[in-house]
Design a protein around this motif. Sequence first.
Motif, mmCIF file in Angstrom:
data_model
loop_
_atom_site.group_PDB
_atom_site.id
_atom_site.type_symbol
_atom_site.label_atom_id
_atom_site.label_comp_id
_atom_site.label_asym_id
_atom_site.label_seq_id
_atom_site.Cartn_x
_atom_site.Cartn_y
_atom_site.Cartn_z
ATOM 1 N N ASN A 128 0.862 -1.086 0.107
ATOM 2 C CA ASN A 128 0.087 0.085 -0.024
ATOM 3 C C ASN A 128 0.822 1.235 -0.055
ATOM 4 N N THR A 129 1.949 1.282 0.807
ATOM 5 C CA THR A 129 2.960 2.304 0.646
ATOM 6 C C THR A 129 3.555 2.612 -0.600
ATOM 7 N N LEU A 130 3.954 1.475 -1.337
ATOM 8 C CA LEU A 130 4.316 1.512 -2.730
ATOM 9 C C LEU A 130 3.631 2.422 -3.620
ATOM 10 N N ILE A 131 2.062 1.649 -3.450
ATOM 11 C CA ILE A 131 0.947 2.318 -4.357
ATOM 12 C C ILE A 131 0.933 3.902 -4.260
ATOM 13 N N LYS A 132 1.076 4.343 -2.824
ATOM 14 C CA LYS A 132 0.763 5.752 -2.545
ATOM 15 C C LYS A 132 1.872 6.601 -3.056
ATOM 16 N N LEU A 133 3.028 5.952 -2.896
ATOM 17 C CA LEU A 133 4.460 6.535 -3.260
ATOM 18 C C LEU A 133 4.691 6.619 -4.955
ATOM 19 N N TYR A 134 4.025 5.683 -5.752
ATOM 20 C CA TYR A 134 4.881 5.888 -7.036
ATOM 21 C C TYR A 134 3.586 5.559 -8.080
ATOM 22 N N SER A 135 2.072 5.309 -7.674
ATOM 23 C CA SER A 135 1.421 5.288 -8.574
ATOM 24 C C SER A 135 1.128 6.580 -9.530
ATOM 25 N N ASP A 136 1.255 7.707 -9.014
ATOM 26 C CA ASP A 136 1.129 8.774 -9.476
ATOM 27 C C ASP A 136 2.197 9.208 -10.474
ATOM 28 N N GLY A 137 3.575 9.004 -10.177
ATOM 29 C CA GLY A 137 4.465 9.116 -10.964
ATOM 30 C C GLY A 137 4.469 8.310 -12.048
ATOM 31 N N LEU A 138 4.203 6.896 -11.895
ATOM 32 C CA LEU A 138 4.111 5.730 -12.996
ATOM 33 C C LEU A 138 3.102 6.312 -13.927
ATOM 34 N N TYR A 139 1.714 6.829 -13.250
ATOM 35 C CA TYR A 139 0.906 7.417 -14.450
ATOM 36 C C TYR A 139 1.261 8.544 -15.168
ATOM 37 N N ARG A 140 1.875 9.298 -14.522
ATOM 38 C CA ARG A 140 2.459 10.571 -15.433
ATOM 39 C C ARG A 140 3.366 10.135 -16.601
ATOM 40 N N TYR A 141 4.284 9.016 -16.200
ATOM 41 C CA TYR A 141 5.320 8.520 -16.954
ATOM 42 C C TYR A 141 4.611 7.703 -18.192
ATOM 43 N N ILE A 142 3.615 6.758 -17.965
ATOM 44 C CA ILE A 142 3.090 6.259 -18.982
ATOM 45 C C ILE A 142 2.311 7.177 -19.684
ATOM 46 N N LEU A 143 1.452 7.975 -19.176
ATOM 47 C CA LEU A 143 0.596 9.019 -20.155
ATOM 48 C C LEU A 143 1.493 9.862 -21.025
ATOM 49 N N LYS A 144 2.849 10.230 -20.382
ATOM 50 C CA LYS A 144 3.431 11.157 -21.358
ATOM 51 C C LYS A 144 4.019 10.141 -22.508
ATOM 52 N N ALA A 145 4.339 8.885 -22.218
ATOM 53 C CA ALA A 145 4.603 8.097 -23.378
ATOM 54 C C ALA A 145 3.621 7.517 -24.232
ATOM 55 N N ASN A 146 2.615 7.454 -23.727
ATOM 56 C CA ASN A 146 1.368 7.054 -24.811
ATOM 57 C C ASN A 146 0.335 7.825 -25.111
ATOM 58 N N SER A 147 0.185 8.918 -24.238
ATOM 59 C CA SER A 147 -0.916 9.907 -24.459
ATOM 60 C C SER A 147 -2.465 9.648 -24.412
ATOM 61 N N ASN A 148 -2.455 8.550 -23.523
ATOM 62 C CA ASN A 148 -3.863 7.627 -23.586
ATOM 63 C C ASN A 148 -4.340 7.694 -22.141
ATOM 64 N N PRO A 149 -4.864 8.584 -21.578
ATOM 65 C CA PRO A 149 -5.253 8.498 -20.015
ATOM 66 C C PRO A 149 -5.899 7.192 -19.555
ATOM 67 N N ALA A 150 -7.055 6.741 -20.343
ATOM 68 C CA ALA A 150 -7.561 5.326 -19.895
ATOM 69 C C ALA A 150 -6.443 4.077 -19.913
ATOM 70 N N GLU A 151 -5.618 4.103 -21.115
ATOM 71 C CA GLU A 151 -4.734 3.154 -21.207
ATOM 72 C C GLU A 151 -3.721 3.296 -20.090
ATOM 73 N N ALA A 152 -3.348 4.644 -19.791
ATOM 74 C CA ALA A 152 -2.338 4.801 -18.800
ATOM 75 C C ALA A 152 -2.901 4.197 -17.297
ATOM 76 N N LYS A 153 -4.167 4.552 -17.053
ATOM 77 C CA LYS A 153 -4.648 3.923 -15.769
ATOM 78 C C LYS A 153 -4.612 2.345 -15.704
ATOM 79 N N ASP A 154 -4.999 1.784 -17.030
ATOM 80 C CA ASP A 154 -4.861 0.250 -16.873
ATOM 81 C C ASP A 154 -3.653 -0.231 -16.805
#
Length: 171
Positions: free
Chosen positions: A16-42
């Motif tokens: 749970n701590t890892l989710i809190k620490l890294y989920s937002d950063g991972l999302y931004r990283y993926i969103l920047k790479a593929n420009s698809n918010p739904a896919e980034a969340k998935d």
Amino acid sequence: MDRTQNETMLNNSEYNTLIKLYSDGLYRYILKANSNPAEAKDIVQNVFLQLWEKRDQIKVETAKSLLYKMAYQNMIDIYRSEKARQEREVMPKSETVNPSAQYGSRELIDQAFELLKPEEKNIILLRDYEGYTYEEISVMLNRPLSSIKVGLYRARKKMQHHLLILENEVR
């Protein structure tokens, strides 16, 4: 289970701590790479699911780099399956870029970035956007340090080339 295996196993609290620490950063990283918010969340959700499934093999100290590595692999898998799907379509996808519709330099940078291959996008994102060191990127991508440096140099040069072309088309 013996004691050493228990010590390396990721528990609920650490997960749970890892989710809190890294989920937002991972999302931004993926969103920047593929420009698809739904896919980034998935992808973020899938990465944390994979992490949970491998929790008995994960050390908390290495979880961050593993998360980014898994996110990158998920993006590559999606890219490959999308590319294969497009190749099966009867009508080819139009890959034309309309730079005249874009006026700001930020939009041109984004367009030039989108023209890069996923591997090139990834290395630029990890170094320039997320701020990882060459050594950290080398570990994340399981590639030699020299390969990371050369790959980043080439990706930046390619992006610079695309930017020059796009800027000339706008004028």
